[in-house]
Design a protein around this motif. Structure first.
Motif, PDB file in Angstrom:
ATOM      1  N   LYS A   1       0.809  -1.214   0.000  1.00 48.93           N
ATOM      2  CA  LYS A   1       0.000   0.000   0.000  1.00 48.93           C
ATOM      3  C   LYS A   1       0.848   1.272   0.000  1.00 48.93           C
ATOM      4  N   GLY A   2       2.179   1.099   0.044  1.00 47.29           N
ATOM      5  CA  GLY A   2       3.043   2.261   0.014  1.00 47.29           C
ATOM      6  C   GLY A   2       3.193   2.905   1.377  1.00 47.29           C
ATOM      7  N   PRO A   3       3.778   4.087   1.444  1.00 49.40           N
ATOM      8  CA  PRO A   3       4.285   4.858   0.304  1.00 49.40           C
ATOM      9  C   PRO A   3       5.572   4.279  -0.281  1.00 49.40           C
ATOM     10  N   TRP A   4       5.932   4.741  -1.488  1.00 50.22           N
ATOM     11  CA  TRP A   4       7.165   4.340  -2.145  1.00 50.22           C
ATOM     12  C   TRP A   4       8.189   5.474  -1.995  1.00 50.22           C
ATOM     13  N   HIS A   5       9.289   5.167  -1.340  1.00 48.70           N
ATOM     14  CA  HIS A   5      10.368   6.141  -1.144  1.00 48.70           C
ATOM     15  C   HIS A   5      11.478   5.852  -2.156  1.00 48.70           C
ATOM     16  N   TYR A   6      11.818   6.825  -2.957  1.00 48.58           N
ATOM     17  CA  TYR A   6      12.833   6.598  -3.990  1.00 48.58           C
ATOM     18  C   TYR A   6      13.913   7.669  -3.912  1.00 48.58           C
ATOM     19  N   GLN A   7      15.049   7.349  -4.528  1.00 46.12           N
ATOM     20  CA  GLN A   7      16.195   8.260  -4.537  1.00 46.12           C
ATOM     21  C   GLN A   7      16.646   8.474  -5.972  1.00 46.12           C
ATOM     22  N   ASP A   8      16.737   9.734  -6.366  1.00 43.90           N
ATOM     23  CA  ASP A   8      17.207  10.119  -7.699  1.00 43.90           C
ATOM     24  C   ASP A   8      18.428  11.013  -7.524  1.00 43.90           C
ATOM     25  N   GLY A   9      19.623  10.396  -7.592  1.00 41.04           N
ATOM     26  CA  GLY A   9      20.833  11.150  -7.284  1.00 41.04           C
ATOM     27  C   GLY A   9      20.849  11.513  -5.812  1.00 41.04           C
ATOM     28  N   ASP A  10      20.931  12.808  -5.536  1.00 39.94           N
ATOM     29  CA  ASP A  10      20.909  13.273  -4.144  1.00 39.94           C
ATOM     30  C   ASP A  10      19.506  13.649  -3.675  1.00 39.94           C
ATOM     31  N   THR A  11      18.529  13.495  -4.559  1.00 37.22           N
ATOM     32  CA  THR A  11      17.158  13.897  -4.244  1.00 37.22           C
ATOM     33  C   THR A  11      16.344  12.718  -3.761  1.00 37.22           C
ATOM     34  N   LEU A  12      15.623  12.916  -2.659  1.00 37.83           N
ATOM     35  CA  LEU A  12      14.725  11.891  -2.140  1.00 37.83           C
ATOM     36  C   LEU A  12      13.286  12.278  -2.452  1.00 37.83           C
ATOM     37  N   GLY A  13      12.509  11.305  -2.875  1.00 29.77           N
ATOM     38  CA  GLY A  13      11.114  11.566  -3.203  1.00 29.77           C
ATOM     39  C   GLY A  13      10.208  10.482  -2.640  1.00 29.77           C
ATOM     40  N   THR A  14       8.925  10.797  -2.560  1.00 32.79           N
ATOM     41  CA  THR A  14       7.941   9.842  -2.055  1.00 32.79           C
ATOM     42  C   THR A  14       6.649   9.992  -2.849  1.00 32.79           C
ATOM     43  N   VAL A  15       6.078   8.865  -3.244  1.00 38.40           N
ATOM     44  CA  VAL A  15       4.770   8.863  -3.889  1.00 38.40           C
ATOM     45  C   VAL A  15       3.919   7.783  -3.241  1.00 38.40           C
ATOM     46  N   MET A  16       2.617   7.944  -3.350  1.00 39.20           N
ATOM     47  CA  MET A  16       1.671   6.958  -2.840  1.00 39.20           C
ATOM     48  C   MET A  16       1.062   6.214  -4.031  1.00 39.20           C
ATOM     49  N   PRO A  17       1.274   4.904  -4.137  1.00 45.34           N
ATOM     50  CA  PRO A  17       0.727   4.170  -5.289  1.00 45.34           C
ATOM     51  C   PRO A  17      -0.783   3.999  -5.189  1.00 45.34           C
ATOM     52  N   ASP A  18      -1.469   4.364  -6.221  1.00 45.49           N
ATOM     53  CA  ASP A  18      -2.896   4.088  -6.364  1.00 45.49           C
ATOM     54  C   ASP A  18      -2.995   2.857  -7.269  1.00 45.49           C
ATOM     55  N   VAL A  19      -2.943   1.679  -6.649  1.00 41.89           N
ATOM     56  CA  VAL A  19      -2.823   0.429  -7.410  1.00 41.89           C
ATOM     57  C   VAL A  19      -4.128   0.120  -8.138  1.00 41.89           C
ATOM     58  N   ARG A  20      -4.052   0.192  -9.453  1.00 41.95           N
ATOM     59  CA  ARG A  20      -5.226  -0.061 -10.286  1.00 41.95           C
ATOM     60  C   ARG A  20      -5.142  -1.393 -11.023  1.00 41.95           C
ATOM     61  N   LEU A  21      -3.969  -2.016 -10.947  1.00 41.50           N
ATOM     62  CA  LEU A  21      -3.757  -3.268 -11.674  1.00 41.50           C
ATOM     63  C   LEU A  21      -2.780  -4.119 -10.878  1.00 41.50           C
ATOM     64  N   ARG A  22      -3.162  -5.377 -10.611  1.00 43.35           N
ATOM     65  CA  ARG A  22      -2.271  -6.320  -9.929  1.00 43.35           C
ATOM     66  C   ARG A  22      -1.989  -7.499 -10.859  1.00 43.35           C
ATOM     67  N   LEU A  23      -0.716  -7.814 -11.001  1.00 44.50           N
ATOM     68  CA  LEU A  23      -0.290  -8.886 -11.900  1.00 44.50           C
ATOM     69  C   LEU A  23       0.666  -9.801 -11.149  1.00 44.50           C
ATOM     70  N   SER A  24       0.758 -11.057 -11.574  1.00 43.73           N
ATOM     71  CA  SER A  24       1.523 -12.052 -10.819  1.00 43.73           C
ATOM     72  C   SER A  24       2.967 -12.187 -11.260  1.00 43.73           C
ATOM     73  N   SER A  25       3.402 -11.417 -12.246  1.00 45.47           N
ATOM     74  CA  SER A  25       4.760 -11.544 -12.769  1.00 45.47           C
ATOM     75  C   SER A  25       5.354 -10.162 -12.993  1.00 45.47           C
ATOM     76  N   LEU A  26       6.651 -10.028 -12.663  1.00 35.49           N
ATOM     77  CA  LEU A  26       7.331  -8.749 -12.910  1.00 35.49           C
ATOM     78  C   LEU A  26       7.471  -8.461 -14.402  1.00 35.49           C
ATOM     79  N   ILE A  27       7.562  -9.494 -15.205  1.00 33.61           N
ATOM     80  CA  ILE A  27       7.606  -9.280 -16.661  1.00 33.61           C
ATOM     81  C   ILE A  27       6.276  -8.708 -17.136  1.00 33.61           C
ATOM     82  N   MET A  28       5.176  -9.225 -16.619  1.00 34.03           N
ATOM     83  CA  MET A  28       3.858  -8.685 -16.956  1.00 34.03           C
ATOM     84  C   MET A  28       3.742  -7.235 -16.491  1.00 34.03           C
ATOM     85  N   ILE A  29       4.257  -6.941 -15.301  1.00 30.27           N
ATOM     86  CA  ILE A  29       4.204  -5.573 -14.787  1.00 30.27           C
ATOM     87  C   ILE A  29       4.997  -4.636 -15.670  1.00 30.27           C
ATOM     88  N   ARG A  30       6.196  -5.058 -16.062  1.00 31.50           N
ATOM     89  CA  ARG A  30       7.010  -4.225 -16.957  1.00 31.50           C
ATOM     90  C   ARG A  30       6.261  -3.928 -18.248  1.00 31.50           C
TER      91      ARG A  30
END
Length: 300
Positions: A195-224
């Motif tokens: 349910k999140g949140p997702w904390h990510y790092q882009d270089g020296d910048t830290l960011g956070t987003v909240m995923p609004d999951v609209r699709l669930r799939l059983s494989s990372l290849i399918m997700i990609r």
């Protein structure tokens, strides 16, 4: 106890029947049956229940198989090597590996290992369940981020980064001045509640987003593939994003520093380790000299 008869019993138990054991080993069914009967008589217990079309281990047979097949295989292999004056790995090697790793890399890795060690019969099963080496009859298991286990030892042979990626057309949310976390349409794994949140790092910048999951799939290849088709943001390993045409359709928002990915090759923590197990784990480590999964591999 006759070790040769015990080896024949374990051969039959591992293959689930005299016919399959005979075809695998090239030994007559009658010989295998007689040897197992001799072992049963020497122990004074029934090890196999023989039906008209099926065969199953008795409780005593299951205990004997679980306790002896691994060590006996090592002992017999060591005896063969000593008597033949050989040091090259040989014998039957069963490996369990994660589905994603298997579908993307194991075919080429297995082919290279088979060329280097032609006397080893390699059997690799792609599965994500948490297998038991003894009960399921595996020599090596490959696991992602394994928990500490006193019964298993091994080596980390590769690492990967988990990235937060999105379709190129999806704008990255700006940082809110009031501290409110922005929601983004997202795709997630069906078997993992995230349910999140997702904390990510882009270089020296830290960011956070909240995923609004609209699709669930059983494989990372399918997700990609869903992200490439514009479904939303997702967490995807770097190793799945190698092709230029994929990167052109995606925006990599950053790395997930709190979600490391480590691949380990594990085996039972007994003192006598089979030469074929050692050779396989060494081969995996050689295949990824910088331990970065996304760089591919270099072993022959």
């Amino acid at each position: 106890m006759d070790l040769s008869a015990l080896a024949d019993f374990n051969l039959v138990a591992a293959h689930g029947g005299f016919g399959k054991a005979s075809r695998f080993s090239g030994r007559p069914k009658a010989t295998l049956s007689r040897r197992v009967m001799d072992l049963e008589q020497s122990l004074g217990v029934r090890l196999l229940e023989r039906g008209a079309r099926s065969l199953r281990l008795t409780e005593e047979g299951q205990v004997l198989h679980e306790r002896t097949h691994g060590l006996l295989g090592d002992i017999l292999e060591a005896g063969e090597l000593v008597s033949a004056g050989q040091t090259s790995p040989r014998g039957y090697l069963r490996v369990s590996a994660p589905v994603l790793f298997s579908h993307t890399l194991v075919g080429r890795l297995a082919a290279g290992f088979a060329r280097r060690y032609p006397q080893v019969r390699l059997d690799i099963t792609a599965e994500d369940r948490n297998v038991d080496l003894v009960e399921d009859g595996y020599d090596v298991v490959i696991r992602v981020n394994p928990k500490a286990d006193a019964l298993l030892v091994g080596r980390c042979f590769a690492r990967d980064d988990m990235l937060l990626v999105a379709p190129a057309a999806l704008p990255r949310p700006s940082v809110s001045c009031d501290g409110e976390i922005a929601e983004v349409p997202a795709v997630a794994l069906a078997n993992r509640f995230d349910k999140g949140p997702w904390h990510y790092q882009d270089g020296d910048t830290l960011g956070t987003v909240m995923p609004d999951v609209r699709l669930r799939l059983s494989s990372l290849i399918m997700i990609r593939d869903a992200v490439l088709a514009g479904a939303g943001a997702a967490l995807i390993p770097r190793s799945l994003l190698q092709r230029d045409e994929q990167l052109a359709k995606l925006s990599i928002w950053g790395r997930m520093p709190d979600r490391p990915i480590e691949l380990w090759a594990l085996h039972a923590s007994r003192r006598l380790v089979s030469r074929k197990v050692t050779a396989f784990i060494d081969y995996l480590c050689e295949a990824f000299p910088d331990q970065i999964l996304g760089h591919g591999f270099s072993a022959d």
